[in-house]
Design a protein around this motif. Structure first.
Motif, PDB file in Angstrom:
ATOM      1  N   GLN A 132     -10.941   8.575 -28.418  1.00 42.47           N
ATOM      2  CA  GLN A 132     -10.287   9.680 -29.111  1.00 42.47           C
ATOM      3  C   GLN A 132     -10.275  11.052 -28.544  1.00 42.47           C
ATOM      4  OE1 GLN A 132     -11.401   9.138 -33.150  1.00 42.47           O
ATOM      5  NE2 GLN A 132     -10.326   7.411 -33.340  1.00 42.47           N
ATOM      6  N   ALA A 133     -11.458  11.276 -27.918  1.00 37.36           N
ATOM      7  CA  ALA A 133     -11.657  12.808 -27.444  1.00 37.36           C
ATOM      8  C   ALA A 133     -11.017  12.913 -26.234  1.00 37.36           C
ATOM      9  CB  ALA A 133     -13.200  13.100 -27.538  1.00 37.36           C
ATOM     10  N   THR A 134     -10.855  11.836 -25.266  1.00 38.35           N
ATOM     11  CA  THR A 134     -10.568  11.971 -23.919  1.00 38.35           C
ATOM     12  C   THR A 134      -9.296  11.159 -23.485  1.00 38.35           C
ATOM     13  OG1 THR A 134     -11.947   9.909 -23.253  1.00 38.35           O
ATOM     14  CG2 THR A 134     -12.901  12.025 -23.141  1.00 38.35           C
ATOM     15  N   VAL A 135      -8.640  10.070 -24.040  1.00 40.13           N
ATOM     16  CA  VAL A 135      -7.589   9.432 -23.734  1.00 40.13           C
ATOM     17  C   VAL A 135      -6.455   9.790 -24.677  1.00 40.13           C
ATOM     18  CG1 VAL A 135      -6.692   7.069 -23.253  1.00 40.13           C
ATOM     19  CG2 VAL A 135      -9.263   7.668 -22.469  1.00 40.13           C
ATOM     20  N   ILE A 136      -6.628   9.567 -25.976  1.00 40.97           N
ATOM     21  CA  ILE A 136      -5.774   9.687 -27.107  1.00 40.97           C
ATOM     22  C   ILE A 136      -5.282  11.122 -27.019  1.00 40.97           C
ATOM     23  CG2 ILE A 136      -4.880   8.866 -29.147  1.00 40.97           C
ATOM     24  CD1 ILE A 136      -7.163   6.797 -28.974  1.00 40.97           C
ATOM     25  N   GLU A 137      -4.076  11.538 -27.015  1.00 43.86           N
ATOM     26  CA  GLU A 137      -3.541  12.941 -27.225  1.00 43.86           C
ATOM     27  C   GLU A 137      -3.215  12.796 -28.681  1.00 43.86           C
ATOM     28  OE1 GLU A 137      -0.224  15.518 -25.368  1.00 43.86           O
ATOM     29  OE2 GLU A 137      -0.908  14.229 -23.873  1.00 43.86           O
TER      30      GLU A 137
END
Length: 90
Positions: free
Chosen positions: A57-62
């Motif tokens: 959630q912090a890195t991949v999902i915009e």
């Protein structure tokens, strides 16, 4: 209030996931390792999944942000599921 409700719901979800996974690991007959260490394997599986979900959630999902409170709720749900299964299994 929203954060408490959302975190509480996450804890319940992971609580149920651990219970169902432990039971499934115990009744399956294909893998002896899962049957002999079902509780530990279920806990590790869902604890890791909860952590990876927050990292994604912090890195991949915009548009999504990670929350340490969600991870704590996931971990509490996993722990409570394991404790409940130990208590119920006696």
């Amino acid at each position: 209030m929203f954060f408490f409700g959302c975190s509480f719901l996450l804890a319940i979800i992971f609580f149920v996931l651990v219970l169902l996974t432990v039971r499934w690991f115990l009744v399956q007959t294909n893998c002896l390792l899962l049957a002999t260490s079902a509780k530990l394997m279920a806990f590790i599986l869902w604890f890791t999944y909860g952590g990876l979900l927050e990292i994604m959630q912090a890195t991949v999902i915009e548009g999504r942000t990670a929350s340490i409170f969600d991870f704590i709720a996931n971990s509490i749900g996993c722990t409570m599921g394991l404790l409940f299964y130990n208590w119920f299994d006696k």
